[in-house]
Every structure is written in C-alpha cells, then in structure tokens.
Design a protein around this motif. Structure first.
Motif, PDB file in Angstrom:
ATOM      1  N   ASN A 178       0.760 -73.108 -65.001  1.00  0.00           N
ATOM      2  CA  ASN A 178       1.111 -72.509 -66.284  1.00  0.00           C
ATOM      3  C   ASN A 178       0.852 -73.472 -67.443  1.00  0.00           C
ATOM      4  O   ASN A 178       0.475 -73.049 -68.530  1.00  0.00           O
ATOM      5  N   TYR A 179       1.041 -74.767 -67.199  1.00  0.00           N
ATOM      6  CA  TYR A 179       0.676 -75.768 -68.206  1.00  0.00           C
ATOM      7  C   TYR A 179      -0.818 -75.711 -68.481  1.00  0.00           C
ATOM      8  O   TYR A 179      -1.254 -75.703 -69.635  1.00  0.00           O
ATOM      9  N   ARG A 180      -1.622 -75.631 -67.399  1.00  0.00           N
ATOM     10  CA  ARG A 180      -3.072 -75.543 -67.566  1.00  0.00           C
ATOM     11  C   ARG A 180      -3.471 -74.223 -68.214  1.00  0.00           C
ATOM     12  O   ARG A 180      -4.403 -74.177 -69.018  1.00  0.00           O
ATOM     13  N   GLY A 181      -2.764 -73.138 -67.871  1.00  0.00           N
ATOM     14  CA  GLY A 181      -3.041 -71.850 -68.498  1.00  0.00           C
ATOM     15  C   GLY A 181      -2.749 -71.871 -69.991  1.00  0.00           C
ATOM     16  O   GLY A 181      -3.499 -71.298 -70.793  1.00  0.00           O
ATOM     17  N   LEU A 182      -1.672 -72.526 -70.382  1.00  0.00           N
ATOM     18  CA  LEU A 182      -1.339 -72.655 -71.803  1.00  0.00           C
ATOM     19  C   LEU A 182      -2.389 -73.484 -72.523  1.00  0.00           C
ATOM     20  O   LEU A 182      -2.817 -73.148 -73.630  1.00  0.00           O
TER      21      LEU A 182
END
Length: 144
Positions: free
Chosen positions: A134-138
């Motif tokens: 989710n960090y990478r998606g953000l």
C-alpha cells in the motif's frame, strides 16, 4: 587469504543507469536492487494480495451502503468485489517482485526453528507485505 576482488578484463560488467533515469518496478529490475532475506516470500505476498482484495472490497461495500446502490445488495456486492480486485491488481501491478523481495527480509527460521515459528511468519510477513504494497501503491498514485 584475502579474496581477489578485481574484475578480469573479459568479464561482463553491469551497466548502472544514468542518475537522472528513474527505474521503478519489476519491469525495470528494481527487485534486483532491493536487499533480500534468506527465504522466499511469494506465498506471503499472495496472502497479502488476497487480504488487499478483501479490505478494499469491504471498504467499497461500506461506501456503497450510503448510496442508491444499497437498495440492490447483489449489485453492491458485485460492484465492490470487482472494484476491489481491480484496485488490488493496480497496486500490485509491476511491483509484485519488489514487494516479495522486501518482505523476504522478515521471513525467519530454518529447520526446527521454522517448525516452531512458521505460524508467526504467516501473520507477520503478510502484514508487512500488505503495508509495504500500500505504501508502494500510494507512491505510484503520487507519481514517485
């Protein structure tokens, strides 16, 4: 005896990309530059992916309960499931190997230790993979 770290003239050398060229994602080979652990984390990333689909689908379902779609529960479930799958695929697209490489650092144990700690890894590593994905998606959403 110290090891000889010199490179022979005929050996192929890796070419580093120019500093102004940003190489992000699996297609760019970013997963090769991420520090890995001693164990593979593919199964844990698959569990994190399934959790991502569930969480996103449930969140979208909750949001749809406040719209006109709430009058048709079948449509709400189908729409939230389709959106959850699509958004989860977007988050993990071109980042799966990067997430696996990062998460592999948190897999621990081998032999008897693995038998005793495998249940901890099944909780710990997918949670880390979920948060990192989710960090990478953000970051992907923000364009960095």
């Amino acid at each position: 005896m110290p090891r000889d770290t010199s490179i022979s003239p005929g050996a192929p050398q890796s070419v580093l990309p120019p500093s102004d060229e940003v190489r992000i994602g699996d297609a760019a080979g970013e997963f090769r530059r991420i520090r890995r652990g001693g164990h593979r984390a593919w199964a844990y990333v698959a569990v994190a992916f399934a959790l991502e689909i569930c969480f996103v689908s449930f969140d979208i379902h909750d949001l749809l309960q406040h719209t006109r779609a709430a009058h048709n529960p079948d449509a709400t479930v189908l729409l939230s499931a389709a959106a959850g799958i699509a958004l989860s695929l977007w988050v993990y697209n071109d980042r799966w190997r990067c997430i696996e490489a990062f998460s592999s650092r948190f897999c621990f144990g081998s032999g008897w230790v693995a038998l005793l700690t495998s249940h901890l890894c099944m909780i710990w590593v997918p949670s880390i993979a979920f948060v990192y994905a989710n960090y990478r998606g953000l970051r992907k959403l923000l364009g960095s």
